[in-house]
Structure formats: C-alpha cells, structure tokens
Design a protein around this motif. Sequence first.
Motif: not given
Length: 74
Positions: A13-15, A61-62, A67-68
């Motif tokens: 749930h990060m977007a 990822d679309g 950034v990681f």
Amino acid sequence: MFPEPDRLDIRRHMAFGFGVHHCLGQPLARMELQVVYGALYRRVPTLKLATELDRVPFKYDGLVYGVFELPVTC
C-alpha cells in the motif's frame, strides 16, 4: 490477488492510486514532502549525492516512478 486481502501490509500500500481509487491524502502528502525537502536542504546545505547519478537504482514499474534508495552524504 493477495493471500490476505483484509490484512494491512504497508509493503503493498505504498502508492497514491489513481482515478476513483486515488488517495484523498495525496495533495497533503505531496505538500508535506515539499516542506520537508525544503527544510532539509536549508538545514543541511552540504547535502549531496554519495554516488554518481547513473548509479542510483531507479524504479520503473509502470505505476510508480522513483528510486529504491538514495545514498547521500554531507
């Protein structure tokens, strides 16, 4: 899609979402980030990347761009 869809797992749930399913807190979160970054740069004016920009691992990822990790140094 997920084995336990009723369990909160922050890793999935990060977007902010989009369309009718967008996060209502999205404008506030974006504004908070602008304030935080401005304060951070004022308080640590020597902050800079700890590596070359082409070595920063970007996420494409679309759905989410970012950034990681972002290694910095003072």
